[in-house]
Design a protein around this motif. Structure first.
Motif, PDB file in Angstrom:
ATOM      1  N   PRO A   4       0.822  -1.216   0.000  1.00 49.41           N
ATOM      2  CA  PRO A   4       0.000   0.000   0.000  1.00 49.41           C
ATOM      3  C   PRO A   4       0.854   1.265   0.000  1.00 49.41           C
ATOM      4  N   ARG A   5       0.298   2.338  -0.528  1.00 47.91           N
ATOM      5  CA  ARG A   5       0.958   3.647  -0.511  1.00 47.91           C
ATOM      6  C   ARG A   5       0.292   4.594   0.482  1.00 47.91           C
ATOM      7  N   THR A   6      -0.849   4.163   1.031  1.00 49.47           N
ATOM      8  CA  THR A   6      -1.573   4.996   1.998  1.00 49.47           C
ATOM      9  C   THR A   6      -2.235   4.140   3.070  1.00 49.47           C
ATOM     10  N   VAL A   7      -2.546   4.791   4.170  1.00 45.44           N
ATOM     11  CA  VAL A   7      -3.410   4.251   5.215  1.00 45.44           C
ATOM     12  C   VAL A   7      -4.508   5.291   5.377  1.00 45.44           C
ATOM     13  N   ALA A   8      -5.769   4.878   5.322  1.00 37.54           N
ATOM     14  CA  ALA A   8      -6.893   5.808   5.444  1.00 37.54           C
ATOM     15  C   ALA A   8      -7.829   5.349   6.551  1.00 37.54           C
ATOM     16  N   LEU A   9      -8.221   6.283   7.403  1.00 38.53           N
ATOM     17  CA  LEU A   9      -9.106   6.012   8.535  1.00 38.53           C
ATOM     18  C   LEU A   9     -10.327   6.920   8.424  1.00 38.53           C
ATOM     19  N   THR A  10     -11.513   6.336   8.366  1.00 37.05           N
ATOM     20  CA  THR A  10     -12.737   7.122   8.250  1.00 37.05           C
ATOM     21  C   THR A  10     -13.525   7.019   9.545  1.00 37.05           C
ATOM     22  N   PHE A  11     -13.935   8.176  10.058  1.00 38.34           N
ATOM     23  CA  PHE A  11     -14.624   8.273  11.343  1.00 38.34           C
ATOM     24  C   PHE A  11     -16.091   8.646  11.152  1.00 38.34           C
TER      25      PHE A  11
END
Length: 119
Positions: A42-49
């Motif tokens: 992966p090139r990113t880590v994304a966290l959605t709240f």
């Protein structure tokens, strides 16, 4: 007697009006890569709240399996609900730990940690 009844009703109405529901805290709705998942470079880590958070008081950190910090560039989505960490290069094979912290709109600080594996 009538005035006592009115005062009692007015007092009860004031009590009900002043009661507020418990404030809901922001919750992590989704993480990419997900907790416990195995992914390819992966090139990113994304966290959605579940709600907006205060961007200046948010952080995301990534460590490899040896506890070394992986540099990330942090960004926040336009709707203020997704925190993303981008890497300069795709992650190498191994296990990674993500540690995050946000200040929710209700002022509460929320934190969490999870791991994923890169194959």
């Amino acid at each position: 007697m009538f005035s006592n009844r009115i005062l009692s009703l007015a007092g009860a109405a004031a009590l009900v009006a002043s009661a507020s529901p418990a404030a809901a805290h922001a919750r992590l709705l989704a993480a990419t890569p997900a907790d416990g998942s195995t992914v390819s470079a992966p090139r990113t880590v994304a966290l959605t709240f579940s709600e907006r958070f205060a961007a200046p008081f948010s952080s995301i950190e990534v460590e490899d399996g040896r506890g070394r910090t992986v540099p990330v560039t942090r960004s926040v989505s336009d709707d203020g609900k997704t925190l993303t960490g981008s890497f300069a290069a795709p992650l190498a094979t191994g296990t990674y730990r993500v540690t995050w912290a946000i200040a929710a709109a209700d002022g509460h600080r929320m934190t969490g940690t999870y791991s994923f594996t890169v194959r």
